[in-house]
Design an enzyme around this catalytic site. Structure first.
Site, PDB file in Angstrom:
ATOM      1  N   GLU A  41       0.803  -1.239   0.000  1.00 34.20           N
ATOM      2  CA  GLU A  41       0.000   0.000   0.000  1.00 34.20           C
ATOM      3  C   GLU A  41       0.832   1.283   0.000  1.00 34.20           C
ATOM      4  O   GLU A  41       0.303   2.349  -0.280  1.00 34.20           O
ATOM      5  CB  GLU A  41      -0.978   0.016   1.186  1.00 34.20           C
ATOM      6  CG  GLU A  41      -0.307   0.261   2.510  1.00 34.20           C
ATOM      7  CD  GLU A  41      -1.166   1.056   3.487  1.00 34.20           C
ATOM      8  OE1 GLU A  41      -2.344   1.301   3.210  1.00 34.20           O
ATOM      9  OE2 GLU A  41      -0.628   1.430   4.530  1.00 34.20           O
ATOM     10  N   HIS A  70      -4.104   3.122   1.912  1.00 33.34           N
ATOM     11  CA  HIS A  70      -3.378   3.950   0.937  1.00 33.34           C
ATOM     12  C   HIS A  70      -3.482   3.441  -0.507  1.00 33.34           C
ATOM     13  O   HIS A  70      -3.027   4.134  -1.420  1.00 33.34           O
ATOM     14  CB  HIS A  70      -1.899   4.062   1.320  1.00 33.34           C
ATOM     15  CG  HIS A  70      -1.669   4.947   2.507  1.00 33.34           C
ATOM     16  ND1 HIS A  70      -1.785   6.317   2.443  1.00 33.34           N
ATOM     17  CD2 HIS A  70      -1.350   4.659   3.791  1.00 33.34           C
ATOM     18  CE1 HIS A  70      -1.536   6.837   3.640  1.00 33.34           C
ATOM     19  NE2 HIS A  70      -1.270   5.847   4.478  1.00 33.34           N
TER      20      HIS A  70
HETATM   21 FE   LIG Z   1       1.225   1.463   5.467  1.00 29.65          FE
HETATM   22 FE   LIG Z   2      -2.255   1.721   6.042  1.00 27.39          FE
END
Ligand SMILES: [Fe+2]
Ligand SMILES: [Fe+2]
Length: 261
Positions: A41, A70
């Protein structure tokens, strides 16, 4: 028979990717894992993963990747998340978003299901209960022989309780998201391997991989936190876990921490 998994926590930016490139061959030689997973991520400048960096990590020998909050920051990858050949899982407890909440892989003739969930405590994620979604995913046909869960969450209590809830039904529950490794790597009473957080692979002299001066400025002023990935020596966080394919019980789990320039 047993299968073994090497699992890297959140890979942060180019320094994190370079550290994986340096260390994966060495860890492969030392542990001989059947499968290598990682949380991607933060792999592109700390904000999601773009297609080029996804492909770079796959070429290094990662078999599949999980993600978290993310993943949505890289618009480049989002249109690809639905494609079956893209080996990225996003948390299954989001609703009406692109992508797959789990992936089924075949290893040594067994079906392994890699599941991603995101926590609701202190994450701000407006998602379904990870506990209830886990129940649903485990029942999806054809059910898997071995289940592996990346629980991307902030609170150690939520992580531990999700793992306790999964105990005996899942071979391995790894926590990700905090970027800080925890010292509670263990096999739970009914056989699930567990760690609250694997920790990141990224710059050590930093705030969770981000430039610490920028983060400190945000704490001192209250202004929005705009961060870049830090540089310098990196730490690597991973776990190695062996799982019995008949009982789905973890035979051993070990946390791995290394440093790299
Ligand atoms: Fe992270
Ligand atoms: Fe995260």
């Amino acid at each position: 028979m047993k299968i073994s998994i090497l699992y890297f926590g959140d890979i942060v930016g180019e320094p994190g990717r370079d550290t994986i490139a340096e260390w994966l061959p060495k860890l492969r030689a030392e542990y001989s894992p059947d499968l290598v997973f990682a949380n991607c991520e933060n792999a592109t400048h700390g904000k999601g993963v773009n297609k080029a960096h996804y492909e770079e990590l796959m070429k290094m020998g990662i078999d599949a990747m999980t993600s978290g909050d993310h993943i949505w920051q890289s618009n480049d990858i989002v249109p690809y998340l639905d494609r079956p050949e893209i080996m990225i899982v996003r948390p299954a407890n989001y609703t009406n978003v692109p992508g797959k909440g789990y992936l089924d892989l075949t290893v040594k003739g067994k079906r392994l299901r890699l599941i991603n969930l995101i926590g609701r405590v202190f994450t701000g994620a407006n998602v379904e209960s990870p506990f209830h979604v886990l129940d649903k995913v485990l029942k999806e046909h054809p059910v898997a022989d071995i289940n592996v869960v990346d629980f991307h969450a902030e609170a150690t209590s939520e992580k531990r309780m999700l793992a306790e809830y999964a105990d005996g039904r899942v071979g391995l529950v790894v926590g990700t998201h905090t970027h800080v490794p925890t010292a509670d790597c263990q096999v739970l009473p009914k056989g699930t391997g567990f760690i609250s957080d694997i920790g990141m692979t990224g710059p050590q002299d930093s705030s969770l991989g981000a430039d610490k001066e920028e983060v400190l400025k945000s704490f001192l002023t209250g202004l929005p936190w705009r961060y870049n990935v830090a540089s310098g020596q990196c730490e690597l966080g991973a776990v190695f876990c062996e799982i019995d394919t008949d009982s789905q019980q973890a035979l051993r789990i070990e946390h791995i921490r290394r440093t790299a320039l």
